[in-house]
Design an enzyme around this catalytic site. Structure first.
Site, mmCIF file in Angstrom:
data_model
loop_
_atom_site.group_PDB
_atom_site.id
_atom_site.type_symbol
_atom_site.label_atom_id
_atom_site.label_comp_id
_atom_site.label_asym_id
_atom_site.label_seq_id
_atom_site.Cartn_x
_atom_site.Cartn_y
_atom_site.Cartn_z
ATOM 1 N N ARG A 227 0.861 -1.187 0.000
ATOM 2 C CA ARG A 227 0.000 0.000 0.000
ATOM 3 C C ARG A 227 0.893 1.232 0.000
ATOM 4 N NH1 ARG A 227 -3.573 -2.556 -1.767
ATOM 5 N NH2 ARG A 227 -5.613 -2.968 -0.848
ATOM 6 N N HIS A 275 -1.398 0.183 -9.830
ATOM 7 C CA HIS A 275 -2.145 -0.773 -8.985
ATOM 8 C C HIS A 275 -2.627 -1.974 -9.811
ATOM 9 C CE1 HIS A 275 -4.583 -1.118 -5.023
ATOM 10 N NE2 HIS A 275 -4.374 -2.315 -5.537
HETATM 11 P P1 NDP Z 1 -2.050 -11.003 5.094
HETATM 12 O O1 NDP Z 1 -2.995 -10.417 6.051
HETATM 13 O O2 NDP Z 1 -2.172 -12.435 4.738
HETATM 14 O O3 NDP Z 1 -0.542 -10.791 5.602
HETATM 15 C C1 NDP Z 1 -0.119 -9.597 6.164
HETATM 16 C C2 NDP Z 1 1.291 -9.801 6.689
HETATM 17 O O4 NDP Z 1 1.763 -8.539 7.198
HETATM 18 C C3 NDP Z 1 1.376 -10.786 7.856
HETATM 19 O O5 NDP Z 1 2.556 -11.540 7.789
HETATM 20 C C4 NDP Z 1 1.395 -9.871 9.074
HETATM 21 O O6 NDP Z 1 2.049 -10.399 10.212
HETATM 22 C C5 NDP Z 1 2.212 -8.714 8.533
HETATM 23 N N1 NDP Z 1 1.991 -7.520 9.337
HETATM 24 C C6 NDP Z 1 0.848 -6.848 9.558
HETATM 25 N N2 NDP Z 1 1.045 -5.802 10.402
HETATM 26 C C7 NDP Z 1 2.357 -5.831 10.713
HETATM 27 C C8 NDP Z 1 3.169 -5.040 11.553
HETATM 28 N N3 NDP Z 1 2.681 -4.004 12.237
HETATM 29 N N4 NDP Z 1 4.478 -5.357 11.657
HETATM 30 C C9 NDP Z 1 4.991 -6.423 10.994
HETATM 31 N N5 NDP Z 1 4.265 -7.225 10.176
HETATM 32 C C10 NDP Z 1 2.963 -6.930 10.040
HETATM 33 O O7 NDP Z 1 -2.123 -10.091 3.774
HETATM 34 P P2 NDP Z 1 -1.844 -10.510 2.258
HETATM 35 O O8 NDP Z 1 -0.514 -11.146 2.190
HETATM 36 O O9 NDP Z 1 -2.992 -11.241 1.693
HETATM 37 O O10 NDP Z 1 -1.827 -9.060 1.570
HETATM 38 C C11 NDP Z 1 -0.900 -8.077 1.952
HETATM 39 C C12 NDP Z 1 -1.287 -6.745 1.353
HETATM 40 O O11 NDP Z 1 -1.013 -6.731 -0.062
HETATM 41 C C13 NDP Z 1 -2.779 -6.387 1.404
HETATM 42 O O12 NDP Z 1 -3.158 -5.937 2.680
HETATM 43 C C14 NDP Z 1 -2.863 -5.296 0.360
HETATM 44 O O13 NDP Z 1 -2.565 -4.054 0.958
HETATM 45 C C15 NDP Z 1 -1.761 -5.667 -0.639
HETATM 46 N N6 NDP Z 1 -2.294 -6.096 -1.938
HETATM 47 C C16 NDP Z 1 -1.943 -5.386 -3.050
HETATM 48 C C17 NDP Z 1 -2.376 -5.778 -4.290
HETATM 49 C C18 NDP Z 1 -1.948 -5.040 -5.511
HETATM 50 O O14 NDP Z 1 -2.433 -5.333 -6.606
HETATM 51 N N7 NDP Z 1 -1.034 -4.088 -5.405
HETATM 52 C C19 NDP Z 1 -3.255 -6.943 -4.458
HETATM 53 C C20 NDP Z 1 -3.567 -7.608 -3.226
HETATM 54 C C21 NDP Z 1 -3.095 -7.194 -2.011
HETATM 55 P P3 NDP Z 1 1.464 -11.699 10.947
HETATM 56 O O15 NDP Z 1 1.787 -12.827 10.010
HETATM 57 O O16 NDP Z 1 2.240 -11.773 12.192
HETATM 58 O O17 NDP Z 1 -0.002 -11.470 11.128
HETATM 59 C C1 OXD Z 2 -6.357 -5.813 -3.013
HETATM 60 C C2 OXD Z 2 -5.784 -4.974 -4.041
HETATM 61 O O1 OXD Z 2 -6.238 -5.477 -1.846
HETATM 62 O O2 OXD Z 2 -6.110 -5.166 -5.223
HETATM 63 O O3 OXD Z 2 -6.930 -6.869 -3.349
HETATM 64 O O4 OXD Z 2 -4.980 -4.087 -3.744
#
Ligand code: NDP
Ligand code: OXD
Length: 312
Positions: A227, A275
């Site tokens: 993000r 994006h």
């Molecule tokens: P998940 O919820 O599966 O994973 C999030 C990860 O981030 C986890 O490992 C979590 O830790 C870690 N995390 C969260 N907060 C913190 C923190 N404060 N400090 C350290 N680590 C942290 O999310 P996804 O993998 O499914 O997706 C990640 C992000 O990718 C989405 O939220 C979205 O913003 C982005 N995205 C972007 C897309 C694009 O097209 N550009 C498409 C899809 C998603 P823990 O394992 O300990 O919970």
């Molecule tokens: C999502 C994205 O969060 O597209 O799925 O960014």
């Protein structure tokens, strides 16, 4: 009994789901009526949601059993005070595959220094600059969730020494996993390429600030499909201007679409992608929605529930 599904993800998305959602529900054995509007909100059992869609006030959906988000990221809905129903986010195999390909592609671009050859066709035979092999290039993935884990695993399979960072401690085969503030400093000070796959929460906002950029090795690369607000933009621009950061490939931004006059567009060390890193794929996502409705109807726990307190 017929289940009432309100597809509130916006009419723009409906053509993609028009065939796949009814088919997935049928295959799951669910007798459902899918509507694009909700004249009687109290009759709605499930809402299929996207941030660009129709609903901002969930109050009238008093019998709704779950809101099923088509996006992986939930920062635009998780703080909605009217949302009292369970919220599930999207974990879609098609989306994960797309993200792995985006990350591997952009990491390899920076690792191999591809731009020098693609953009520098000037008749000069420069065969003295060779890229290191992957095993000599430490890479870090911040965020080891569904997407970060898959990306880190794919990079490790290419022999990159991969470090990972997450909130809680993790074990991922082939990945040197860290957590906490000390873990972050460890990872940032060693990785020549960092990939941001964190959700946007109060804790991760502007995580990549001037202090943390200063920890990174001179000329390091950043790939951010997480993000936009994970990064302090002014700090990143200053680090890019100084050459401290070699290049940033950015897919996500604080304001989207990225305004035409934003300095990122013209910066020689920035690549903007709009994006598109990974889209939810209707054919696979429809099956995830159907599985969750099946669970809801059977009284089983929903998959991929969002923890409101954590914000993801
Ligand atoms: P998940 O919820 O599966 O994973 C999030 C990860 O981030 C986890 O490992 C979590 O830790 C870690 N995390 C969260 N907060 C913190 C923190 N404060 N400090 C350290 N680590 C942290 O999310 P996804 O993998 O499914 O997706 C990640 C992000 O990718 C989405 O939220 C979205 O913003 C982005 N995205 C972007 C897309 C694009 O097209 N550009 C498409 C899809 C998603 P823990 O394992 O300990 O919970
Ligand atoms: C999502 C994205 O969060 O597209 O799925 O960014």
């Amino acid at each position: 009994m017929t289940v009432s599904v309100y597809f509130a993800a916006g009419r723009r998305l409906w053509p993609e789901y028009e065939a796949h959602l009814p088919e997935a529900l049928r295959e799951a054995g669910i007798d459902a009526e899918i509507r694009l509007n909700a004249p009687n909100p109290a009759a709605v059992d499930y809402i299929v949601f996207a941030p660009s869609g129709d609903i901002t006030d969930f109050t009238p959906f008093v019998n709704c059993k779950a809101v099923l988000n088509l996006w992986a990221g939930v920062e635009r809905i998780v703080g909605n005070k009217t949302l009292t129903q369970p919220l599930a986010r999207m974990v879609d195999p098609g989306l994960t595959e797309g993200m792995v390909e985006y990350v591997v592609g952009h990491v390899l671009r920076h690792h191999l220094g591809m731009d020098a050859h693609i953009l520098g066709q000037d008749g000069i035979w420069r065969n003295h600059i060779l890229p290191p092999i992957a095993r000599e290039r430490p890479v870090a993935v911040l965020g080891l969730g569904e997407l970060g884990r898959a990306a880190a695993t794919a990079l490790a399979a290419l022999n990159f020494p991969v470090m990972g960072w997450s909130r809680s401690e993790k074990k991922v085969a082939g990945v040197d996993c860290h957590s906490g503030e000390a873990g972050l400093a460890h990872v940032l000070s060693r990785a020549e390429i960092i990939v941001l796959l964190l959700p946007l929460t109060p804790d991760t906002t502007s995580l990549i600030n001037a202090e943390r950029l200063a920890l990174m090795p001179e000329g390091a690369f950043i790939v951010n499909p997480g993000r936009g607000a994970l990064i302090d933009d002014a700090a990143l621009l200053a680090a890019l201007d100084a050459g401290r950061i070699g290049h940033a490939t950015l897919d996500v931004f604080r304001t989207e679409p990225l305004p035409p006059d934003h300095p990122y567009w013209a910066h020689p060390r920035v690549t903007v992608t709009p994006h598109i890193a990974a889209d939810t794929r209707a054919v696979t996502a429809a099956r995830v929605i159907a599985e969750n409705i099946l669970r809801g109807e059977a009284g089983e726990p929903f998959l991929y529930l969002v923890d409101r307190a954590r914000g993801y």
